[in-house]
Design an enzyme around this catalytic site. Sequence first.
Site, PDB file in Angstrom:
ATOM      1  N   ASN A   1       0.855  -1.186   0.000  1.00 45.01           N
ATOM      2  CA  ASN A   1       0.000   0.000   0.000  1.00 45.01           C
ATOM      3  C   ASN A   1       0.893   1.239   0.000  1.00 45.01           C
ATOM      4  OD1 ASN A   1      -1.953   1.952   0.335  1.00 45.01           O
ATOM      5  ND2 ASN A   1      -2.455   1.395   2.450  1.00 45.01           N
TER       6      ASN A   1
ATOM      7  N   GLU B   1      -4.909  -5.189  10.717  1.00 42.63           N
ATOM      8  CA  GLU B   1      -3.924  -4.124  10.890  1.00 42.63           C
ATOM      9  C   GLU B   1      -4.143  -3.429  12.231  1.00 42.63           C
ATOM     10  OE1 GLU B   1      -2.358  -2.588   6.803  1.00 42.63           O
ATOM     11  OE2 GLU B   1      -4.205  -1.579   7.312  1.00 42.63           O
TER      12      GLU B   1
ATOM     13  N   GLU C   1      -6.807   4.319   8.241  1.00 40.81           N
ATOM     14  CA  GLU C   1      -6.737   5.752   7.922  1.00 40.81           C
ATOM     15  C   GLU C   1      -8.053   6.248   7.332  1.00 40.81           C
ATOM     16  OE1 GLU C   1      -1.964   5.259   7.232  1.00 40.81           O
ATOM     17  OE2 GLU C   1      -3.271   5.516   5.484  1.00 40.81           O
TER      18      GLU C   1
ATOM     19  N   SER D   1       3.681  -2.147  10.286  1.00 41.52           N
ATOM     20  CA  SER D   1       5.141  -2.022  10.351  1.00 41.52           C
ATOM     21  C   SER D   1       5.846  -3.338  10.006  1.00 41.52           C
ATOM     22  CB  SER D   1       5.575  -1.515  11.732  1.00 41.52           C
ATOM     23  OG  SER D   1       5.078  -0.208  11.960  1.00 41.52           O
TER      24      SER D   1
ATOM     25  N   HIS E   1      -9.374   0.620   5.406  1.00 42.93           N
ATOM     26  CA  HIS E   1      -8.079   0.875   6.046  1.00 42.93           C
ATOM     27  C   HIS E   1      -8.278   1.813   7.236  1.00 42.93           C
ATOM     28  CE1 HIS E   1      -3.959   2.266   6.649  1.00 42.93           C
ATOM     29  NE2 HIS E   1      -3.579   1.186   5.990  1.00 42.93           N
TER      30      HIS E   1
ATOM     31  N   GLY F   1       2.815   2.374  10.885  1.00 44.36           N
ATOM     32  CA  GLY F   1       3.706   3.517  10.736  1.00 44.36           C
ATOM     33  C   GLY F   1       4.385   3.964  12.007  1.00 44.36           C
TER      34      GLY F   1
ATOM     35  N   LYS G   1       0.019   4.261  -0.236  1.00 45.56           N
ATOM     36  CA  LYS G   1      -0.657   5.418   0.374  1.00 45.56           C
ATOM     37  C   LYS G   1      -0.484   6.651  -0.530  1.00 45.56           C
ATOM     38  CE  LYS G   1      -0.290   3.224   4.849  1.00 45.56           C
ATOM     39  NZ  LYS G   1      -0.157   3.351   6.295  1.00 45.56           N
TER      40      LYS G   1
END
Length: 251
Positions: free
Chosen positions: A10, A167, A97, A213, A95, A173, A12
């Site tokens: 991904n 996730e 985010e 990560s 996701h 991150g 992003k």
Amino acid sequence: MARQFFVGGNFKMNPNTKEQSLALAAALNDAQLDPATEVVIAPPSLYLLPLKEKLRKDVQLAAQNAYFKVSGAFTGEISPAQLVDAGVPYVILGHSERRTLFHETSEIVAQKTRVALDASLNVILCIGETLEQREGGKTSEVCEAQLKAAVAVLKPEDWSKIVVAYEPVWAIGTGKVATSAQAQETHADIRSFLSKAISPAVAAATRIIYGGSVTAANCKELSTQPDVDGFLVGGASLKPEFVNIINAKKE
């Protein structure tokens, strides 16, 4: 049941130029990739078509998002039908985010999943808990709640086109990563839920991948866990080590 190992990258909102995107594709084109692993990359939508022309055929493309309408007055959105027409076979939905920054509820994610499948897209369906929820012992509760919304609008046969991506939000991150034991425990819980909510056959066949990560340093150990069927990789998918992650199962 043997489940094909799956590695998604991904990108992003990276990189910032078409040339950089093409360079990432060129690196994959030149790499020796495990033929037993399904590989999918998700660049920014702007670069899907240029990459489709240059990317090797055994690496597939995914959009990072799609809307739950086929067409209409929805400025800034991309429909599943448009992705299918463009030859893009996968889409990432739900996701963290999208859930946290853009306030997408599990019901919206489920609605998007239903429309994407109806358009014949494959879906990488993301779920996961925050650090507060993890520390409160609510990991299974949160993941099940996010999946229940999808179960409610999907048929058992739909799950053959879904890859579930666990996730943990606290590991995306941040450099933190769930231990292989933590990942296995949560993946086993997710599979158990799917077995009860849908069927043992669907649970056994559905791929559950880990994202949070993932790096070349930790992918090998994670890949040995019986219920970890691959990875959804963020930052490391922009680096040379992405090839090592793709080849995590290769001897």
